[in-house]
Design an enzyme around this catalytic site. Sequence first.
Site, PDB file in Angstrom:
ATOM      1  CE1 TYR A  14      19.668  60.600  78.453  1.00 28.24           C
ATOM      2  CE2 TYR A  14      17.856  62.102  78.776  1.00 28.24           C
ATOM      3  CZ  TYR A  14      18.258  60.735  78.484  1.00 28.24           C
ATOM      4  OH  TYR A  14      17.298  59.632  78.478  1.00 28.24           O
ATOM      5  CE  LYS A  71      18.543  58.769  75.527  1.00 26.31           C
ATOM      6  NZ  LYS A  71      18.010  56.939  74.986  1.00 26.31           N
TER       7      LYS A  71
END
Length: 288
Positions: free
Chosen positions: A174, A178
């Site tokens: 994740y 990002k």
Amino acid sequence: MGDADGRVALVTGASRGTGAAIAIRLAAEGAAVALTAQAAHEGDPGDPGSLAGVLARISAAGGTAIALAADLSRPDGGRAGLVAAVERRLGPLDILVNNAGMGGYMPFLDIADQRIDTVFEVNLRTPWELCHQALPGMRARGHGWIINIGSAAAEAPVGPPYGDSVVDLQSSLYGSSKAALHRLTMSLAAEAYADGIAVNVLAPDAAVRTRDDWPSPEASPEPVETMAEAALALATCSPDELTGRVAYSLSLLVELGRTVRGLDGVSKLAGWQPHEIPLSRLRQPPVG
């Protein structure tokens, strides 16, 4: 007359949570909003929210919105031509909010290849493609606002020694997606600056609690209204003055001294006005 009156916005991941809140707040300020997400209608009772529900809420308040269902996790899921579809129905796109995201926290060795592909499709490839669709029109018109929803998970954990939170220890997938989105945003901001287009990342200072039963890695989440207000600020800012930023919601609101309103755009959110937010909650404390 609202801050976004007469503008057209596209918000991804708008069926629930932060995306729904941003869409409702933009509509309350006069924007015509296109909503997109996979959940067209109510489905899983444990994960409530739908485009139909958000559309009904905006319409009931007198706002203008349309819903375009799409599965952004797949290249053939409907994201191709999405901006053109919005413009055919609402007019030229002024505001793009890339909110749709997925990932979660898990140990590196537990991450399957298919999971990697899906997370990067949603968190990076979709914003990339929608920016690619939106930028030519914004550039031709000499204005535009792009907001990519980021995360503190993109930042490197502090150490050694390292903390024991899941954000520190389980953000390899994740956080990587990002971090790439943050870097893409900075490059687009530089390229589009001369064209009058603001391109920014917006991330929550703390996790945003969108459901009462949703466990959070943060001890004290913030409400969706603060993210929605910060997004409105970035969607109506001067591109000459506020672009190329990784902005955190509460920190930005304090910096701008901005009144935080409910999603209706009228009521004031008790307990979350800039003078009520402790500096200890801010990732970017104001200088001086």
